[in-house]
Design a protein around this motif. Structure first.
Motif, PDB file in Angstrom:
ATOM      1  N   ILE A 100       0.841  -1.203   0.000  1.00  0.00           N
ATOM      2  CA  ILE A 100       0.000   0.000   0.000  1.00  0.00           C
ATOM      3  C   ILE A 100       0.873   1.250   0.000  1.00  0.00           C
ATOM      4  CG2 ILE A 100      -1.609   1.354   1.409  1.00  0.00           C
ATOM      5  CD1 ILE A 100      -2.842  -1.362   2.264  1.00  0.00           C
ATOM      6  N   VAL A 104       0.832   4.218  -2.859  1.00  0.00           N
ATOM      7  CA  VAL A 104       0.577   5.622  -2.503  1.00  0.00           C
ATOM      8  C   VAL A 104       1.754   6.493  -2.929  1.00  0.00           C
ATOM      9  CG1 VAL A 104       0.243   7.227  -0.590  1.00  0.00           C
ATOM     10  CG2 VAL A 104      -1.015   5.068  -0.639  1.00  0.00           C
ATOM     11  N   ALA A 107       1.568   7.072  -6.622  1.00  0.00           N
ATOM     12  CA  ALA A 107       0.481   7.996  -6.967  1.00  0.00           C
ATOM     13  C   ALA A 107       0.903   9.445  -6.756  1.00  0.00           C
ATOM     14  CB  ALA A 107      -0.756   7.675  -6.122  1.00  0.00           C
ATOM     15  N   CYS A 195      -3.956   5.264  -9.450  1.00  0.00           N
ATOM     16  CA  CYS A 195      -3.148   4.606  -8.412  1.00  0.00           C
ATOM     17  C   CYS A 195      -3.867   4.599  -7.068  1.00  0.00           C
ATOM     18  CB  CYS A 195      -1.807   5.313  -8.258  1.00  0.00           C
ATOM     19  SG  CYS A 195      -0.621   4.944  -9.546  1.00  0.00           S
ATOM     20  N   LEU A 196      -4.432   5.740  -6.695  1.00  0.00           N
ATOM     21  CA  LEU A 196      -5.115   5.826  -5.403  1.00  0.00           C
ATOM     22  C   LEU A 196      -6.333   4.903  -5.365  1.00  0.00           C
ATOM     23  CD1 LEU A 196      -5.023   9.589  -4.335  1.00  0.00           C
ATOM     24  CD2 LEU A 196      -3.609   7.699  -3.543  1.00  0.00           C
ATOM     25  N   THR A 199      -5.325   1.392  -4.798  1.00  0.00           N
ATOM     26  CA  THR A 199      -4.870   1.170  -3.423  1.00  0.00           C
ATOM     27  C   THR A 199      -6.031   0.758  -2.522  1.00  0.00           C
ATOM     28  OG1 THR A 199      -3.148   2.838  -3.759  1.00  0.00           O
ATOM     29  CG2 THR A 199      -3.617   2.207  -1.495  1.00  0.00           C
TER      30      THR A 199
END
Length: 530
Positions: A100, A104, A107, A195-196, A199
């Motif tokens: 994770i 992050v 991102a 990307c977020l 996640t």
């Protein structure tokens, strides 16, 4: 403390760390986790390959004509340095939360790339993106290895490779669309929310595992000295390699001192990994397990030189030498990416069904070596059909190599070393990529400058020659020159690219020859074989 006691403590730590993450899942949960890892790896691939199309336009936008090669090199350096560290973080803390964190990080630094106003800012932000990519690449494979048996891994790792290939196909098209209609910056603005969002899937569905250590024990187990010495060695060696002969002379005090310092720290790193660290970043004992494992790991370094070079210099050939648009270049790249995706899936199926990987790897190296040899046919006016056929052969070969060599490495290692083998294999591959981009940039820059100095005065003034030397990585506007001048420039661009191709040929020949003694012992770790 004696060496025997240190080795015993290190062994106990490795056993506890490895056992704590093994978590074979039911089919339903496995599919959810596997899809999560595949999507994460695809996003990482989009980030890695999209930039290859945008390099000439970044150079023009940021006035970074002579240094833009660092947009790729900086990313791969940090990927190399942090890839193993993320593997160790996941061993000590948690696969899930380390993954994770990597997502992050990718991102937010993709967003930072979109906002970069200077070349230095872009290189730093790409380096930080490289950290995230290093974590995603390693952990997606490690997590899958945790939740499936080695006999199943051929199938699942093959599909992982396919998703990486899909990302490699999508990335250049997204970047091309933005370059044609807006700006390369929009590419990174788009990746930020993707990307977020991905996640959130990881947070919900990936299982949480970690060793039952106290925080103090976790922190003490980190290989701080190994990380520091390896970072210094890589950075100090790659800077002079990438700029030698063009940015600064090979015989300058700066170049020599950087190489010496890098070499010394590399030797210190080897000593630290061998004698000091309980959980070394790259356990040197892996290279003593067997000749086969050592060869497989080294192959990753050499085909990493070829693969990452291809990602940057195939587009360079199409855009700069052949004059194609970014969208046309992206279409050509499909001839490499789609066959790679297909054979990645097929290789996984073949390995899972036959319980053997040797013949798959042989097919891969044979096809890849043929493709490298055929690159000698590329020139200023090579027919599109010939170009596409060579790229298809190249893609077919690489698809039979990437994931099967990972399966082979794990089959020749101990079960407890699965995460370490994956991270070591990945770091050697990306280190090869870092070396490749640095050497290729040097070859291209030196070839270009050498020819301009030798014969450029027949076509250009001294002022024009000096300007051209700073625009090596930019797509030139040939309409500003006469047909004779334009042809001359294309010829020396092509000469530089051909010299890069020769390096790839040598690397693939090494892999092909040294693959001969490797034994295929099936799909069980060596400590489970009867």
């Amino acid at each position: 403390m004696s060496t025997t006691v240190v080795e015993r403590e290190a062994y106990n730590v490795r056993q506890l760390v490895a056992a704590s993450h093994e978590n074979i899942l039911t089919s339903k949960k496995l599919i959810i986790v596997f899809v999560s890892m595949s999507v994460a790896l695809m996003i990482s691939s989009i980030d890695l390959t999209g930039v290859t199309i945008a390099v000439p336009y970044m150079a023009k936008d940021l006035d970074a004509y002579s240094s833009i090669s660092w947009v790729g090199t900086s990313s791969l350096i940090s990927t190399t340095v942090f890839m193993v560290l993320f593997g160790r973080f996941s061993d000590i803390f948690s696969r899930k939360y380390t993954m994770i964190f990597a997502m992050v990080m990718l991102a937010f630094f993709d967003l930072a790339c979109a906002l970069a106003q200077t070349p230095t800012q872009l290189y730093v932000f790409r380096a930080l993106c490289g950290m995230g990519n290093g974590g995603i690449t390693t952990l997606s494979m490690v997590i899958v290895s945790d939740v499936v048996t080695l006999e199943q891994r051929g199938f699942y790792q093959g599909i992982l490779g396919a998703f990486f290939g899909i990302g490699s196909a999508i990335g250049p098209f997204i970047a091309s669309a933005y370059i044609n209609h807006s700006s390369w910056r929009k590419f990174y603005f788009t990746l930020f929310p993707i990307c977020l969002s991905s996640t959130l899937i990881l947070i919900k569905y990936v299982p949480y595992t970690r060793p039952q250590h106290s925080m103090k024990e976790k922190l003490l187990n980190l290989d701080y000295l190994g990380f520091f010495t390896s970072s210094v060695a890589i950075i100090f060696l790659l800077i002079p390699i990438s700029g030698g002969g063009s940015t600064f002379p090979w015989t300058s005090a700066f170049t020599i001192s950087m190489i010496v310092i890098g070499g010394v720290f590399f030797l210190i790193f080897l000593l630290v990994e061998h004698r000091v660290s309980k959980l070394p970043l790259i356990p040197l004992r892996l290279f003593n397990e067997s000749f086969s494992l050592t060869s497989i790991l080294l192959h990753n370094f050499f085909f990493g030189i070829c693969y990452y070079g291809i990602q940057y210099y195939y587009p360079y050939y199409f855009e700069v030498v052949r004059g194609y648009t970014p969208m046309e270049t992206s279409c050509f790249l499909l001839a490499f990416v789609l066959p790679q995706t297909l054979t990645s899936i097929c290789s996984g199926q073949l390995i899972s069904r036959t319980k053997h990987y040797g013949f798959v790897i042989w097919i891969g190296y044979t096809l890849w070596m043929i493709a490298m040899g055929l690159l000698s046919l590329w020139g200023l006016n090579t027919k599109k059909g010939v170009t596409i056929i060579i790229m298809v052969i190249n893609g077919l070969g690489s698809g039979f190599i990437f994931q099967p060599t990972l399966i082979a490495a794990q089959a020749h290692s101990l079960k407890r070393d699965r995460a370490t083998v994956i991270s070591t294999r990945n770091v050697l591959r990306t280190f090869g990529g870092s070396i490749s981009l640095a050497i290729s940039a040097t070859i291209l820059a030196n070839t270009f400058a050498e020819n301009l100095n030798a014969t450029g005065s027949k076509y250009f003034s001294k002022t024009e020659i000096e300007v051209l030397k700073t625009m090596i990585y930019t797509k030139p506007d040939l309409s500003k020159y006469t047909s004779t001048q334009a042809l001359y420039l294309k010829e020396i661009y092509m000469l530089g690219i051909k010299r890069i191709f020769y390096v790839w040929m040598a690397c693939m020949a090494y892999c092909f020859i040294t693959n001969m003694p490797i034994k295929d012992r099936g799909l069980q770790p060596i400590d489970e074989k009867k």
